[in-house]
Design a protein around this motif. Structure first.
Motif, PDB file in Angstrom:
ATOM      1  N   ILE A 261      44.052  38.334  47.291  1.00 37.19           N
ATOM      2  CA  ILE A 261      44.458  39.658  47.021  1.00 37.19           C
ATOM      3  C   ILE A 261      44.927  39.577  45.587  1.00 37.19           C
ATOM      4  N   THR A 262      45.428  38.237  45.161  1.00 36.82           N
ATOM      5  CA  THR A 262      46.047  38.134  43.636  1.00 36.82           C
ATOM      6  C   THR A 262      45.345  36.928  43.071  1.00 36.82           C
ATOM      7  N   LYS A 263      44.835  37.212  41.788  1.00 38.28           N
ATOM      8  CA  LYS A 263      44.035  36.111  41.298  1.00 38.28           C
ATOM      9  C   LYS A 263      44.862  35.876  39.645  1.00 38.28           C
ATOM     10  N   ASP A 418      47.871  50.745  40.379  1.00 44.13           N
ATOM     11  CA  ASP A 418      46.575  49.915  40.093  1.00 44.13           C
ATOM     12  C   ASP A 418      46.063  49.572  41.480  1.00 44.13           C
ATOM     13  N   ASN A 420      44.676  47.077  42.342  1.00 40.02           N
ATOM     14  CA  ASN A 420      44.967  45.522  42.597  1.00 40.02           C
ATOM     15  C   ASN A 420      45.943  44.701  42.702  1.00 40.02           C
ATOM     16  N   SER A 422      50.366  44.940  43.465  1.00 35.86           N
ATOM     17  CA  SER A 422      51.148  45.356  44.527  1.00 35.86           C
ATOM     18  C   SER A 422      52.601  46.007  44.268  1.00 35.86           C
ATOM     19  N   ASN A 557      37.485  51.002  45.679  1.00 38.37           N
ATOM     20  CA  ASN A 557      37.330  50.462  44.614  1.00 38.37           C
ATOM     21  C   ASN A 557      38.118  49.232  44.343  1.00 38.37           C
ATOM     22  N   MET A 558      38.340  48.443  45.471  1.00 37.54           N
ATOM     23  CA  MET A 558      39.107  47.258  45.432  1.00 37.54           C
ATOM     24  C   MET A 558      38.394  45.904  46.104  1.00 37.54           C
ATOM     25  N   GLU A 559      38.396  44.678  45.573  1.00 36.75           N
ATOM     26  CA  GLU A 559      37.805  43.820  46.142  1.00 36.75           C
ATOM     27  C   GLU A 559      38.092  43.502  47.543  1.00 36.75           C
ATOM     28  N   ASN A 560      39.259  43.515  48.042  1.00 41.04           N
ATOM     29  CA  ASN A 560      39.588  43.223  49.398  1.00 41.04           C
ATOM     30  C   ASN A 560      40.411  44.322  50.065  1.00 41.04           C
ATOM     31  N   ARG A 564      45.373  45.707  51.286  1.00 42.77           N
ATOM     32  CA  ARG A 564      46.075  46.759  50.438  1.00 42.77           C
ATOM     33  C   ARG A 564      47.529  47.110  51.155  1.00 42.77           C
TER      34      ARG A 564
END
Length: 597
Positions: A261-263, A418, A420, A422, A557-560, A564
């Protein structure tokens, strides 16, 4: 225990000495390799001798006599030999797999050790949950080392979980064989201000010789100094270049994270890349799910990312081997050298890090992406115990009645900025009221949110509003909800919230999406409401269907989209969160009323 003074001990030290001297044959020699020495940073031709799980000798002067000194010889064919990879900080529960199924998925990727924090299951099942994680990872062809959860619940007084850990629980869990540390100390404000709860927990951990893992998002300046003086000296919560720079300058060990979730690896590396020494730089996955592990990799994928952003490959490998071992106080893990545990990988390419051979304790456990070691399927009582205890619910439980019956009313709500991130804020807005109920029908970006306590003896339900969450319609529910893992639901109307809640009570937990009065999909997670009993491949398919259901609700519109909802109730990430007690202002540690006075 085979961990004495944080050193992995051989069963027979005298025999290991004789193997080192060549007086008795080693079990295995791996010849014709390019040895990656993470202690010196060199790469050179060598042969490595292994006896009873330990490296007995490394020969780089006169190779070619391996048969004389070893019972079995493996030809490394000129490949690179690197230490087995170590994940500095990880929650196995976030993979949604049992410890055994997790092992099956990550070993072929080259992960031989994980330092894991079972605080997810600790919040649900307490001490019993941590004991389960320890017992279910017994005798595996990898090392699952455990840090004792330090913050159960994450912040007392702001939420109710299924258990509470204090010094007595730390004391009891410190007796487990593979416990090495105190897990991420998330209640950082309590540490900084010397609160009794954290000071007592930290003291108990230190009395048992455990290292202290930290958690300090956006903590800087004098606050950071106070946190470090308090004891915890690692952090996987750095998100910006400046943050990582200051933390490493302050002597903190920074665990750069690329989770599902977080890069953060790219930003962190850009901040620290001009340093001369990277001993305090480690890599971790924190939370990676089955699908991600199968298709992209585990800690090897994080190392690849660091290299891609410009880190020199041997330094990056050191950051996921020797540095992580040292961070956890493990003296003879994370390097290929005499007396070290014989966890090693053969790889063709240091930038790709796809191991052709994985050795754990000197045995070949995986080859060309396939697990060779036998991991028998065992079951444990906790895997079939129900953890979802909610009273009989009605649509009325999900209905907010404001102090006015028509017109407009001011509400405090939670706002995301945003898709992406939290991080959130509390904002005050005017919303419409119709027939004594809040009416959000004209505002697709605004949703109701409910947090339903799911533990015995507590029937709390808190209701609120959230903006910018990302769903456009329907109801989305999850019992995976860090860190207390209460039942969290984001919804348009009370009837659909009720449907989702009843479905998850029936399955013993998981995730559920409802649209237009129909259940789109349920990802059942019967173990603690967090984990599936399915192996990685089946679970990945199931969660792929769940992701599509989430997208059908608008999370496109989020990768995973799966992850969320899981941080919506996490009262240690600034600054607005929901708990079963209401809207939480994280930095002030207080519950904010829904309707301003």
């Amino acid at each position: 225990s085979d961990l004495i003074e944080m050193k992995i001990q051989p069963r027979d030290k005298r025999a290991l000495l004789r193997a080192a001297l060549g007086e008795i044959k080693s079990d295995l020699a791996i010849k014709n390799v390019q040895l990656v020495n993470v202690i010196t940073g060199e790469i050179y031709p060598a042969s490595v001798y292994v006896y009873d799980g330990f490296i007995a000798h490394v020969e780089y002067k006169e190779p070619g006599r391996e048969e004389q000194f070893a019972k079995e010889v493996v030809d490394g064919q000129g490949k690179y030999l690197i230490p087995g990879l170590i994940d500095a900080h990880e929650h196995i529960e976030s993979s949604m797999m049992t410890p055994r199924n997790f092992a099956k998925a990550v070993i072929p990727k080259g992960t031989t050790t994980v330092i894991t924090d079972p605080h997810e299951i600790g919040n649900v099942w307490g001490i019993e949950g941590v004991r389960y994680m320890h017992e279910a990872s017994e005798g595996l062809p990898m090392r699952q080392l455990i840090d004792i959860p330090s913050c159960v619940p994450a912040v007392p007084g702001l939420e109710h979980a299924g258990a509470e850990f204090g010094p007595a629980q730390i004391e009891e869990l410190a007796k487990l064989e593979r416990v090495v540390g105190l897990a991420e100390v998330m209640d950082y404000l309590d540490v900084i201000h010397g609160g009794d709860r954290m000071m007592d927990i930290i003291r108990t951990a230190q009395e048992h010789g455990l290292y202290l893992q930290g958690h300090a998002p956006f903590v800087e300046g004098r606050m950071l100094s106070a946190y470090l003086c308090g004891g915890p000296n690692t952090c996987h919560e750095s998100r910006t270049a400046e943050e990582a720079l200051e933390k490493m300058r302050s002597g903190m060990r920074v665990d750069a994270r690329d989770s599902s979730i977080t890069k953060n690896v790219e930003a962190i590396w850009s901040g620290v890349k001009d340093f001369r020494f990277f001993d305090n730089f480690c890599l971790c996955t924190d939370d990676r799910e089955a699908d991600d592990i199968l298709h992209n990799g585990h800690i090897n994928d994080v190392v690849r990312a660091a290299i891609r952003y410009g880190m020199e490959p041997v330094a990056a490998i050191k950051s996921a081997t020797l540095n992580s071992a040292r961070e956890a106080g493990l003296q003879n893990l994370g390097a290929v050298a005499p007396g070290y545990a014989a966890d090693m990988l053969l790889v063709d390419d240091l930038r790709e890090l796809r191991p052709s051979h994985v050795f754990y304790a000197g045995k070949l456990v995986a080859q060309e992406g396939r697990l060779l070691a036998e991991i028998e399927d065992k079951s444990y009582p906790l895997e079939s115990a129900n953890s979802v205890h909610v009273r009989k619910l009605a649509a009325e439980d999900f209905t907010i009645h404001p102090p006015v019956s028509q017109g407009k009313v001011k509400v405090n709500l939670m706002k995301y900025y945003d898709m992406n991130l939290s991080t959130t804020d509390i904002v005050c807005e005017e919303v419409w009221v119709k027939d004594g109920r809040i009416d959000i029908s004209g505002d697709q970006d605004l949703k109701f949110v409910a947090v339903v306590n799911r533990y015995e003896g507590n029937d709390n339900i808190a209701l609120g509003l959230v903006r910018g969450f990302g769903t456009k319609t329907g109801a989305l529910a999850s019992t995976v909800s860090h860190d207390s893992h209460n039942l969290t639901i984001v919804y348009d109307n009370p009837e659909e919230a009720l449907m989702a809640a009843e479905e998850l009570a029936r399955t013993g937990g998981g995730m559920c999406a409802v649209k237009e009065g129909k259940i789109l999909h349920t990802l059942a997670l019967p173990l603690a409401g967090l984990m599936s009993l399915k192996p990685a491949e089946e679970l990945a398919e199931d969660s792929a269907v769940m992701k599509d259901a989430n997208r059908a609700l608008g999370l496109t519109n989020m990768e995973n989209p799966l992850l969320r909802i899981v941080t919506l109730a996490l009262p240690v990430i600034p600054d607005a969160k929901m708990s079963d007690m209401g809207l939480v202002q994280v930095t002030a540690k207080r519950i904010v009323p829904l309707f301003p006075e």
